[in-house]
Design an enzyme around this catalytic site. Structure first.
Site, PDB file in Angstrom:
ATOM      1  N   HIS A   1      19.979  -1.151 -24.999  1.00  0.00           N
ATOM      2  CA  HIS A   1      19.593  -1.967 -26.133  1.00  0.00           C
ATOM      3  C   HIS A   1      18.349  -1.608 -26.744  1.00  0.00           C
ATOM      4  O   HIS A   1      17.647  -2.396 -27.442  1.00  0.00           O
ATOM      5  CB  HIS A   1      19.509  -3.250 -25.584  1.00  0.00           C
ATOM      6  CG  HIS A   1      20.850  -3.986 -25.061  1.00  0.00           C
ATOM      7  ND1 HIS A   1      20.904  -5.067 -24.309  1.00  0.00           N
ATOM      8  CD2 HIS A   1      22.065  -3.741 -25.434  1.00  0.00           C
ATOM      9  CE1 HIS A   1      22.268  -5.551 -24.049  1.00  0.00           C
ATOM     10  NE2 HIS A   1      22.906  -4.595 -24.755  1.00  0.00           N
TER      11      HIS A   1
ATOM     12  N   ARG B   1      18.720 -16.750 -21.643  1.00  0.00           N
ATOM     13  CA  ARG B   1      19.726 -17.850 -21.357  1.00  0.00           C
ATOM     14  C   ARG B   1      19.244 -18.984 -20.433  1.00  0.00           C
ATOM     15  O   ARG B   1      20.051 -19.865 -20.112  1.00  0.00           O
ATOM     16  CB  ARG B   1      20.922 -17.378 -21.262  1.00  0.00           C
ATOM     17  CG  ARG B   1      21.705 -16.428 -22.363  1.00  0.00           C
ATOM     18  CD  ARG B   1      22.855 -15.723 -22.245  1.00  0.00           C
ATOM     19  NE  ARG B   1      23.198 -14.850 -23.388  1.00  0.00           N
ATOM     20  CZ  ARG B   1      22.508 -13.851 -23.600  1.00  0.00           C
ATOM     21  NH1 ARG B   1      21.752 -13.383 -22.869  1.00  0.00           N
ATOM     22  NH2 ARG B   1      22.976 -13.129 -24.818  1.00  0.00           N
TER      23      ARG B   1
ATOM     24  N   CYS C   1      15.960   6.386 -44.263  1.00  0.00           N
ATOM     25  CA  CYS C   1      15.783   7.861 -44.000  1.00  0.00           C
ATOM     26  C   CYS C   1      15.169   8.143 -42.626  1.00  0.00           C
ATOM     27  O   CYS C   1      15.303   9.180 -42.075  1.00  0.00           O
ATOM     28  CB  CYS C   1      14.398   8.358 -44.723  1.00  0.00           C
ATOM     29  SG  CYS C   1      12.945   7.568 -44.174  1.00  0.00           S
TER      30      CYS C   1
ATOM     31  N   THR D   1      11.185 -11.633 -15.824  1.00  0.00           N
ATOM     32  CA  THR D   1      10.622 -12.902 -16.013  1.00  0.00           C
ATOM     33  C   THR D   1       9.339 -13.200 -14.945  1.00  0.00           C
ATOM     34  O   THR D   1       8.276 -13.967 -15.349  1.00  0.00           O
ATOM     35  CB  THR D   1      11.598 -14.259 -15.472  1.00  0.00           C
ATOM     36  OG1 THR D   1      12.035 -13.812 -14.258  1.00  0.00           O
ATOM     37  CG2 THR D   1      12.607 -14.216 -16.518  1.00  0.00           C
TER      38      THR D   1
ATOM     39  N   SER E   1      20.705 -10.236 -14.553  1.00  0.00           N
ATOM     40  CA  SER E   1      21.296 -10.322 -15.671  1.00  0.00           C
ATOM     41  C   SER E   1      22.253 -11.333 -15.434  1.00  0.00           C
ATOM     42  O   SER E   1      22.986 -11.586 -14.504  1.00  0.00           O
ATOM     43  CB  SER E   1      21.917  -8.823 -15.969  1.00  0.00           C
ATOM     44  OG  SER E   1      22.806  -8.999 -17.062  1.00  0.00           O
ATOM     45  N   SER E   2      22.773 -12.146 -16.626  1.00  0.00           N
ATOM     46  CA  SER E   2      23.618 -13.213 -16.502  1.00  0.00           C
ATOM     47  C   SER E   2      25.084 -12.160 -16.801  1.00  0.00           C
ATOM     48  O   SER E   2      26.174 -13.010 -16.602  1.00  0.00           O
ATOM     49  CB  SER E   2      23.578 -14.211 -17.578  1.00  0.00           C
ATOM     50  OG  SER E   2      23.694 -13.308 -19.017  1.00  0.00           O
TER      51      SER E   2
HETATM   52  N1  APR Z   1      14.726 -13.380 -10.238  1.00  0.00           N
HETATM   53  C1  APR Z   1      16.404 -13.288 -10.264  1.00  0.00           C
HETATM   54  N2  APR Z   1      17.204 -13.786 -11.417  1.00  0.00           N
HETATM   55  C2  APR Z   1      16.625 -14.098 -12.476  1.00  0.00           C
HETATM   56  C3  APR Z   1      14.959 -14.469 -12.516  1.00  0.00           C
HETATM   57  C4  APR Z   1      14.386 -13.782 -11.422  1.00  0.00           C
HETATM   58  N3  APR Z   1      12.888 -13.950 -11.288  1.00  0.00           N
HETATM   59  N4  APR Z   1      14.703 -14.871 -13.806  1.00  0.00           N
HETATM   60  C5  APR Z   1      15.961 -15.161 -14.286  1.00  0.00           C
HETATM   61  N5  APR Z   1      16.983 -14.497 -13.746  1.00  0.00           N
HETATM   62  C6  APR Z   1      18.306 -14.496 -14.037  1.00  0.00           C
HETATM   63  C7  APR Z   1      18.812 -15.813 -14.765  1.00  0.00           C
HETATM   64  O1  APR Z   1      19.351 -16.633 -13.566  1.00  0.00           O
HETATM   65  C8  APR Z   1      19.831 -15.065 -15.589  1.00  0.00           C
HETATM   66  O2  APR Z   1      21.256 -15.395 -15.346  1.00  0.00           O
HETATM   67  O3  APR Z   1      18.233 -13.345 -15.076  1.00  0.00           O
HETATM   68  C9  APR Z   1      19.364 -13.847 -15.762  1.00  0.00           C
HETATM   69  C10 APR Z   1      18.938 -13.413 -17.158  1.00  0.00           C
HETATM   70  O4  APR Z   1      20.315 -13.535 -18.139  1.00  0.00           O
HETATM   71  P1  APR Z   1      19.955 -13.498 -19.708  1.00  0.00           P
HETATM   72  O5  APR Z   1      18.904 -14.384 -20.242  1.00  0.00           O
HETATM   73  O6  APR Z   1      21.293 -13.810 -20.319  1.00  0.00           O
HETATM   74  O7  APR Z   1      19.504 -11.792 -19.895  1.00  0.00           O
HETATM   75  P2  APR Z   1      20.518 -10.544 -20.076  1.00  0.00           P
HETATM   76  O8  APR Z   1      21.622 -10.586 -18.940  1.00  0.00           O
HETATM   77  O9  APR Z   1      19.672  -9.369 -19.936  1.00  0.00           O
HETATM   78  O10 APR Z   1      20.880 -10.805 -21.409  1.00  0.00           O
HETATM   79  C11 APR Z   1      21.693  -9.650 -21.752  1.00  0.00           C
HETATM   80  O11 APR Z   1      21.667 -10.696 -24.218  1.00  0.00           O
HETATM   81  O12 APR Z   1      20.460 -11.804 -25.752  1.00  0.00           O
HETATM   82  C12 APR Z   1      20.937 -10.669 -25.313  1.00  0.00           C
HETATM   83  O13 APR Z   1      20.082  -8.224 -25.983  1.00  0.00           O
HETATM   84  C13 APR Z   1      19.953  -9.222 -25.170  1.00  0.00           C
HETATM   85  O14 APR Z   1      20.003  -7.371 -23.364  1.00  0.00           O
HETATM   86  C14 APR Z   1      19.987  -8.914 -23.819  1.00  0.00           C
HETATM   87  C15 APR Z   1      21.492  -9.562 -23.481  1.00  0.00           C
END
Ligand code: APR
Length: 257
Positions: A123, A36, A134, A28, A197-198
């Site tokens: 992913h 999310r 193919c 981000t 990651s969430s």
């Molecule tokens: N610094 C720290 N944390 C951050 C920042 C930042 N700058 N920006 C966002 N976040 C955190 C958010 O708080 C959130 O909990 O990163 C997390 C991102 O979570 P998701 O949007 O759920 O992304 P991810 O965990 O990668 O999703 C997993 O879901 O939709 C599918 O295939 C897609 O690979 C993806 C998978």
């Protein structure tokens, strides 16, 4: 320097084999929205529209998928690695990095200079497109040129099969070899670092769980709470760029002494 940053640096300094597990929150700060969070991709699009079964069975669904994917691809193509990506590259230079298991498809770990053989894209990636019949592979820009020239849904030159970016959609089979390697590294590491990651999507989120189950320490840097926070040795709810960047500065300084 904040105690938690010192604590994180101590975990990294003590570790010998570090597994880094990354999600969309890592990128981000490179201008790519996550999925999310407020303003995330799944707030603007309904994820149920992009299931693999729908993509292969419905031309309208494929058209919608390519619209969403092209929008994301343009952002990812122009994006630059941020301080967190570069800190992971620095971690590799200390010799402690076992591997990066990433859910991200944005190619930013490669752009940051980490060794391709250390990057496991579970992913998939946005930079290539393949025929589902193919298997013929195309560079993404070739297909983007066709879409820009008015093609709504691209098909394979060779067999007229359905083309799809080499990313894993919901309902699509995970790459078995990459998952097996990820679990092997999870069992081998002595420290697992989760970044942005969430941890709500499986089987990806079971990689850091496997690391903890097999005795590794767990460090989580994520702006929001995750379901694994209770299992972690250290949790930092802050920016990945700031937290990991500051930690690696301490680690490198200590290494130089
Ligand atoms: N610094 C720290 N944390 C951050 C920042 C930042 N700058 N920006 C966002 N976040 C955190 C958010 O708080 C959130 O909990 O990163 C997390 C991102 O979570 P998701 O949007 O759920 O992304 P991810 O965990 O990668 O999703 C997993 O879901 O939709 C599918 O295939 C897609 O690979 C993806 C998978």
């Amino acid at each position: 320097m904040d105690q938690t940053i010192q604590g994180g640096a101590a975990l990294i300094t003590t570790a010998q084999k570090v597994l880094v597990f990354t999600g969309a929150g890592l990128s981000t700060e490179s201008g790519i929205p996550d999925f999310r969070s407020p303003g995330g991709l799944w707030e603007r699009y309904d994820p149920s529209e992009f299931y693999f079964q729908k993509f292969i069975s419905d031309e309208k669904a494929r058209e919608k998928y390519w619209q969403m994917s092209t929008e994301s691809y343009q952002l990812m193509k122009d994006a630059r690695p941020n301080r967190a990506h570069l800190a992971i590259r620095d971690l590799e230079e200390t010799g402690k990095l076992l591997a990066i298991v990433t859910q991200n498809i944005d190619y930013l770990h490669h752009k940051a200079g980490n060794s391709p053989e250390k990057i496991i894209e579970i992913h998939g990636t946005v930079v290539t497109v393949s025929c589902l019949s193919c298997g013929k592979q195309y560079g993404r820009d070739i297909i983007e040129d066709r879409l820009r020239s008015g093609v709504k849904v691209p098909y394979c030159d060779g067999c007229s099969g359905i083309l799809k970016p080499d990313t894993i959609s919901f309902g699509q089979a995970m790459p078995e070899d990459k998952m097996a390697l990820s679990f092997q590294y999870a069992q081998e590491c002595d420290l697992c670092i989760v970044l942005g990651s969430s941890l709500v999507v499986y089987p990806a989120a079971s990689v850091p769980i496997r690391a903890v189950e097999t005795g590794a320490k767990l460090l989580i840097i994520n702006r929001d709470e995750t379901p694994l926070d209770q299992s972690a040795d250290l949790v930092i709810h802050d920016s990945v760029g700031k937290a990991l960047g500051d930690m690696m500065e301490i680690v490198i300084r200590r290494n130089e002494c």
